[in-house]
Design a protein around this motif. Structure first.
Motif, PDB file in Angstrom:
ATOM      1  N   THR A   1      50.297 -13.659  12.030  1.00  0.00           N
ATOM      2  CA  THR A   1      48.890 -12.701  12.013  1.00  0.00           C
ATOM      3  C   THR A   1      47.967 -13.954  12.998  1.00  0.00           C
ATOM      4  O   THR A   1      47.098 -14.010  14.018  1.00  0.00           O
TER       5      THR A   1
ATOM      6  N   SER B   1      50.886  -9.394   7.544  1.00  0.00           N
ATOM      7  CA  SER B   1      52.101 -10.264   6.531  1.00  0.00           C
ATOM      8  C   SER B   1      52.279 -10.909   7.861  1.00  0.00           C
ATOM      9  O   SER B   1      52.905 -10.320   8.935  1.00  0.00           O
ATOM     10  N   GLY B   2      53.035 -11.839   8.523  1.00  0.00           N
ATOM     11  CA  GLY B   2      54.238 -13.113   9.160  1.00  0.00           C
ATOM     12  C   GLY B   2      53.359 -13.617  10.649  1.00  0.00           C
ATOM     13  O   GLY B   2      52.074 -14.026   9.787  1.00  0.00           O
TER      14      GLY B   2
ATOM     15  N   GLY C   1      51.728   0.148  10.359  1.00  0.00           N
ATOM     16  CA  GLY C   1      51.726   0.430   8.785  1.00  0.00           C
ATOM     17  C   GLY C   1      52.302   2.069   8.734  1.00  0.00           C
ATOM     18  O   GLY C   1      52.587   2.415   9.385  1.00  0.00           O
ATOM     19  N   GLN C   2      52.464   1.755   7.474  1.00  0.00           N
ATOM     20  CA  GLN C   2      53.185   3.057   7.028  1.00  0.00           C
ATOM     21  C   GLN C   2      52.172   4.391   6.624  1.00  0.00           C
ATOM     22  O   GLN C   2      53.217   5.198   6.851  1.00  0.00           O
TER      23      GLN C   2
ATOM     24  N   TYR D   1      53.070  -3.326  16.828  1.00  0.00           N
ATOM     25  CA  TYR D   1      53.007  -2.875  14.571  1.00  0.00           C
ATOM     26  C   TYR D   1      52.196  -2.206  14.054  1.00  0.00           C
ATOM     27  O   TYR D   1      51.142  -1.765  14.767  1.00  0.00           O
TER      28      TYR D   1
ATOM     29  N   GLN E   1      57.000 -11.062  14.158  1.00  0.00           N
ATOM     30  CA  GLN E   1      56.978  -9.883  13.997  1.00  0.00           C
ATOM     31  C   GLN E   1      55.418  -9.807  12.623  1.00  0.00           C
ATOM     32  O   GLN E   1      55.156 -11.453  12.541  1.00  0.00           O
TER      33      GLN E   1
ATOM     34  N   GLN F   1      53.772  -8.005   9.363  1.00  0.00           N
ATOM     35  CA  GLN F   1      53.691  -6.325   8.581  1.00  0.00           C
ATOM     36  C   GLN F   1      52.505  -5.926   8.353  1.00  0.00           C
ATOM     37  O   GLN F   1      51.613  -6.880   8.147  1.00  0.00           O
TER      38      GLN F   1
ATOM     39  N   VAL G   1      50.115  -3.571   5.520  1.00  0.00           N
ATOM     40  CA  VAL G   1      50.198  -2.445   4.715  1.00  0.00           C
ATOM     41  C   VAL G   1      48.623  -1.846   4.318  1.00  0.00           C
ATOM     42  O   VAL G   1      47.456  -2.718   4.153  1.00  0.00           O
TER      43      VAL G   1
END
Length: 118
Positions: free
Chosen positions: A28, A25-26, A109-110, A107, A1, A3, A5
């Motif tokens: 990449t 991250s993760g 981000g928030q 994926y 996965q 992540q 941000v």
């Protein structure tokens, strides 16, 4: 996965500038494309632009072309969105997303809020 941000959002007056960051991250190493989207209140998610992670080639939506610049720092796994000459219609939550080769936007981000006042 992977992540993601986002950071760097805020409030600015029309004509001003902001720079958003998206730190990955993760896994990449699997990133093929990183992209920016935005969603204004009461509207659907809109494509802003993207960058091919390896080649560094960007592409932009017509609504932001000439005002926004996408770049990336591979060593720090970070993508940037430099926004200039901001307009009230740029007000939205900005999201970054990742495309892995052979896939779609897997994926997200928030999101980070950008508010442009006239």
């Amino acid at each position: 996965q992977v992540q993601l941000v986002e950071s760097g959002g805020g409030s600015v007056q029309a004509g001003g500038s902001l720079r958003l960051s998206c730190a990955a991250s993760g896994r990449t190493f699997s990133i093929y494309i990183m992209a920016w989207f935005r969603q204004a209140p009461g509207k659907g998610r809109e494509f802003v632009g993207q960058i091919f992670w390896g080649a560094g080639k960007p592409a932009y939506a017509l609504s932001v072309k000439g005002r926004f610049t996408i770049s990336r720092d591979i060593a720090n796994n970070t993508m940037y969105l430099q926004m200039s000459d901001l307009k009230p219609e740029d007000t939205a939550v900005y999201y970054c997303a990742v495309v892995q080769r052979g896939s779609s936007y897997d994926y997200w981000g928030q999101g980070t809020q950008v508010t442009v006042s006239s």
